[in-house]
Design a protein around this motif. Sequence first.
Motif, PDB file in Angstrom:
ATOM      1  N   GLY A 231       0.820  -1.207   0.000  1.00 56.92           N
ATOM      2  CA  GLY A 231       0.000   0.000   0.000  1.00 56.92           C
ATOM      3  C   GLY A 231       0.853   1.255   0.000  1.00 56.92           C
ATOM      4  O   GLY A 231       0.574   2.215  -0.727  1.00 56.92           O
ATOM      5  N   HIS A 232       1.911   1.261   0.803  1.00 55.34           N
ATOM      6  CA  HIS A 232       2.807   2.419   0.854  1.00 55.34           C
ATOM      7  C   HIS A 232       3.450   2.669  -0.506  1.00 55.34           C
ATOM      8  O   HIS A 232       3.530   3.813  -0.970  1.00 55.34           O
ATOM      9  N   ALA A 233       3.895   1.588  -1.157  1.00 56.10           N
ATOM     10  CA  ALA A 233       4.531   1.738  -2.467  1.00 56.10           C
ATOM     11  C   ALA A 233       3.552   2.296  -3.494  1.00 56.10           C
ATOM     12  O   ALA A 233       3.909   3.164  -4.308  1.00 56.10           O
ATOM     13  N   ARG A 234       2.306   1.830  -3.449  1.00 55.74           N
ATOM     14  CA  ARG A 234       1.302   2.312  -4.408  1.00 55.74           C
ATOM     15  C   ARG A 234       0.989   3.790  -4.170  1.00 55.74           C
ATOM     16  O   ARG A 234       0.891   4.580  -5.129  1.00 55.74           O
ATOM     17  N   LEU A 235       0.852   4.186  -2.912  1.00 54.94           N
ATOM     18  CA  LEU A 235       0.560   5.585  -2.610  1.00 54.94           C
ATOM     19  C   LEU A 235       1.717   6.484  -3.048  1.00 54.94           C
ATOM     20  O   LEU A 235       1.501   7.566  -3.618  1.00 54.94           O
ATOM     21  N   THR A 236       2.951   6.062  -2.789  1.00 56.55           N
ATOM     22  CA  THR A 236       4.110   6.843  -3.213  1.00 56.55           C
ATOM     23  C   THR A 236       4.131   7.003  -4.729  1.00 56.55           C
ATOM     24  O   THR A 236       4.409   8.097  -5.249  1.00 56.55           O
ATOM     25  N   GLN A 237       3.821   5.921  -5.426  1.00 54.40           N
ATOM     26  CA  GLN A 237       3.784   5.969  -6.896  1.00 54.40           C
ATOM     27  C   GLN A 237       2.729   6.951  -7.394  1.00 54.40           C
ATOM     28  O   GLN A 237       2.984   7.766  -8.300  1.00 54.40           O
ATOM     29  N   GLU A 238       1.550   6.906  -6.809  1.00 55.85           N
ATOM     30  CA  GLU A 238       0.464   7.790  -7.253  1.00 55.85           C
ATOM     31  C   GLU A 238       0.788   9.254  -6.945  1.00 55.85           C
ATOM     32  O   GLU A 238       0.504  10.151  -7.753  1.00 55.85           O
ATOM     33  N   LEU A 239       1.392   9.522  -5.794  1.00 55.43           N
ATOM     34  CA  LEU A 239       1.739  10.899  -5.452  1.00 55.43           C
ATOM     35  C   LEU A 239       2.895  11.413  -6.310  1.00 55.43           C
ATOM     36  O   LEU A 239       2.952  12.603  -6.638  1.00 55.43           O
ATOM     37  N   THR A 240       3.805  10.521  -6.685  1.00 54.33           N
ATOM     38  CA  THR A 240       4.882  10.919  -7.594  1.00 54.33           C
ATOM     39  C   THR A 240       4.305  11.368  -8.928  1.00 54.33           C
ATOM     40  O   THR A 240       4.724  12.392  -9.497  1.00 54.33           O
ATOM     41  N   SER A 241       3.328  10.636  -9.441  1.00 50.57           N
ATOM     42  CA  SER A 241       2.670  11.036 -10.688  1.00 50.57           C
ATOM     43  C   SER A 241       1.961  12.370 -10.527  1.00 50.57           C
ATOM     44  O   SER A 241       1.960  13.204 -11.438  1.00 50.57           O
ATOM     45  N   ALA A 242       1.364  12.586  -9.359  1.00 48.94           N
ATOM     46  CA  ALA A 242       0.668  13.855  -9.116  1.00 48.94           C
ATOM     47  C   ALA A 242       1.646  15.023  -9.070  1.00 48.94           C
ATOM     48  O   ALA A 242       1.348  16.118  -9.570  1.00 48.94           O
ATOM     49  N   VAL A 243       2.827  14.818  -8.477  1.00 46.42           N
ATOM     50  CA  VAL A 243       3.848  15.876  -8.452  1.00 46.42           C
ATOM     51  C   VAL A 243       4.229  16.265  -9.875  1.00 46.42           C
ATOM     52  O   VAL A 243       4.340  17.450 -10.214  1.00 46.42           O
ATOM     53  N   GLU A 244       4.426  15.269 -10.729  1.00 47.96           N
ATOM     54  CA  GLU A 244       4.799  15.545 -12.121  1.00 47.96           C
ATOM     55  C   GLU A 244       3.699  16.290 -12.862  1.00 47.96           C
ATOM     56  O   GLU A 244       3.960  17.055 -13.787  1.00 47.96           O
ATOM     57  N   GLN A 245       2.468  16.084 -12.432  1.00 42.54           N
ATOM     58  CA  GLN A 245       1.342  16.730 -13.110  1.00 42.54           C
ATOM     59  C   GLN A 245       1.076  18.146 -12.602  1.00 42.54           C
ATOM     60  O   GLN A 245       0.779  19.052 -13.388  1.00 42.54           O
ATOM     61  N   PHE A 246       1.208  18.366 -11.300  1.00 45.32           N
ATOM     62  CA  PHE A 246       0.736  19.620 -10.708  1.00 45.32           C
ATOM     63  C   PHE A 246       1.843  20.570 -10.229  1.00 45.32           C
ATOM     64  O   PHE A 246       1.564  21.736  -9.967  1.00 45.32           O
ATOM     65  N   VAL A 247       3.058  20.086 -10.077  1.00 40.08           N
ATOM     66  CA  VAL A 247       4.123  20.911  -9.509  1.00 40.08           C
ATOM     67  C   VAL A 247       5.030  21.423 -10.629  1.00 40.08           C
ATOM     68  O   VAL A 247       5.432  20.631 -11.498  1.00 40.08           O
ATOM     69  N   PRO A 248       5.365  22.703 -10.640  1.00 41.27           N
ATOM     70  CA  PRO A 248       6.289  23.239 -11.641  1.00 41.27           C
ATOM     71  C   PRO A 248       7.612  22.470 -11.637  1.00 41.27           C
ATOM     72  O   PRO A 248       8.078  22.014 -10.577  1.00 41.27           O
ATOM     73  N   ALA A 249       8.231  22.345 -12.824  1.00 40.64           N
ATOM     74  CA  ALA A 249       9.424  21.507 -12.984  1.00 40.64           C
ATOM     75  C   ALA A 249      10.524  21.862 -11.992  1.00 40.64           C
ATOM     76  O   ALA A 249      11.184  20.974 -11.429  1.00 40.64           O
ATOM     77  N   GLY A 250      10.718  23.160 -11.745  1.00 41.34           N
ATOM     78  CA  GLY A 250      11.802  23.566 -10.863  1.00 41.34           C
ATOM     79  C   GLY A 250      11.604  23.205  -9.411  1.00 41.34           C
ATOM     80  O   GLY A 250      12.559  23.236  -8.626  1.00 41.34           O
ATOM     81  N   GLU A 251      10.374  22.863  -9.027  1.00 46.61           N
ATOM     82  CA  GLU A 251      10.085  22.547  -7.620  1.00 46.61           C
ATOM     83  C   GLU A 251       9.867  21.055  -7.374  1.00 46.61           C
ATOM     84  O   GLU A 251       9.695  20.634  -6.231  1.00 46.61           O
ATOM     85  N   ARG A 252       9.861  20.278  -8.449  1.00 53.17           N
ATOM     86  CA  ARG A 252       9.473  18.862  -8.301  1.00 53.17           C
ATOM     87  C   ARG A 252      10.419  18.073  -7.415  1.00 53.17           C
ATOM     88  O   ARG A 252       9.982  17.268  -6.578  1.00 53.17           O
ATOM     89  N   LEU A 253      11.720  18.239  -7.604  1.00 55.89           N
ATOM     90  CA  LEU A 253      12.672  17.450  -6.830  1.00 55.89           C
ATOM     91  C   LEU A 253      12.507  17.702  -5.339  1.00 55.89           C
ATOM     92  O   LEU A 253      12.500  16.769  -4.525  1.00 55.89           O
ATOM     93  N   THR A 254      12.345  18.956  -4.962  1.00 48.84           N
ATOM     94  CA  THR A 254      12.161  19.294  -3.547  1.00 48.84           C
ATOM     95  C   THR A 254      10.882  18.668  -2.998  1.00 48.84           C
ATOM     96  O   THR A 254      10.870  18.111  -1.886  1.00 48.84           O
TER      97      THR A 254
END
Length: 428
Positions: free
Chosen positions: A124-147
């Motif tokens: 479950g933890h791995a799936r949630l991390t994966q889904e939130l990683t995809s959300a970061v790529e979708q909603f967070v500006p490129a320069g802020e994604r790594l942080t």
Amino acid sequence: MTRQWLRQLRPDPDLPAQDPAISPAVVTAAAAVLGPEPVRWALQTADAMAAEVLEQVPEHGGGPAPLATLRRSTESTVLAALRLLLTEGSGDGDHLPGEALESCREFARRGIRLDRVLRGVRLGHARLTQELTSAVEQFVPAGERLTQLRGITEELFTHADAHAGLIAESYVAERDRWRGSDEAARRATVDDLLAARPVDPEAATRRLRYDVTRTHLAAVLWCDRTEDPVPAAERLQHTATALARTLGTGPPLTLPATADTAWLWLHAPDDLTGLADRLRTGCDRAPGVRLALGPPAHGTAGMRRGHHGAREAERIARLTPGDWLTDYRDVRLVALATTDPEHARWFVHDLLGPLASDGTRVRELRETLRVYLAEEHSLRAAAGTLHVARNTITYRVKRAEELLPPSTTTGSTLELRLALEIARFLLG
């Protein structure tokens, strides 16, 4: 570091929506903090997590009630994680949500090994991390994604580690309590009966305080999600006692299956005529409690036979809202035909074609054709059953026949009637 992008989370519109397994009050409280759309995203993600856990660790499953327990755990956990991330660690991350705690205790009572429980947590933890990683790529500006990725990964890891520790603590405590209880001994005897292992009837009768040599009525009781202040366990026990009182039998054998589901055996009355109707009209059930009734059967083998029938009736009853009582004998054909639900859906769509479409009007046509065929093509009888005019039956049957594929006609009585019966439960 702000995480307001979490409020932009939206569920995938192409995936089917399910009613939440957690209570409406929990959903409402979460929506007040996160917003309605992020909550829908969380529930959809949690249900995908539950499906993945069930595939990888099948011990978590075993029917609709265990699946509902698993979904309650994943849904409450994902919502708690989102709140923690949104508040940047200032939320309540040092305790388990109530739904997850009760699920953990149930896993211990069901004898699921701790390593398998923790395997589910890691998945479950791995799936949630994966889904939130995809959300970061979708909603967070490129320069802020790594942080952002570093921040949520660290917090989720810490949260999951603490979560696993609390799960293990609660599991061990419940397992030790359970092993020393009379309830565990009774459950072990019932498990032997249901697995058709050899059981001494006299010893089983003493341990269960229930005569296993008589004719039995098995049932499954469960609570729909309601806001009733009375706990589910009390409502289930009240209804079990009311059933025995209505039928005039002795005390029932009742075992909790999950937090909101119980298995029940009663000694069958001598007169079984109209049994389901007598219960519908005479039983003082508690609010929100539903009942699936198995077929009457004799002896220890009959306890197993009746229970499996009741579980099948429960499965059918949970497919669609309806009567609070479902009798296996009324749905056994549909139960047999829907053992493989995907195959059953293919069969329905092949036979019914456009008549298997969604919509109130199409459902009305399906039901009219079903009743018309069940009444042996009698317009008068169908009109009486549906409380409409004969001309209305004539029109609806004609319109329903026009929607059937060319390969299906009302002359294909057996297959068509079966498809229409299945459609009542799978399609509504």
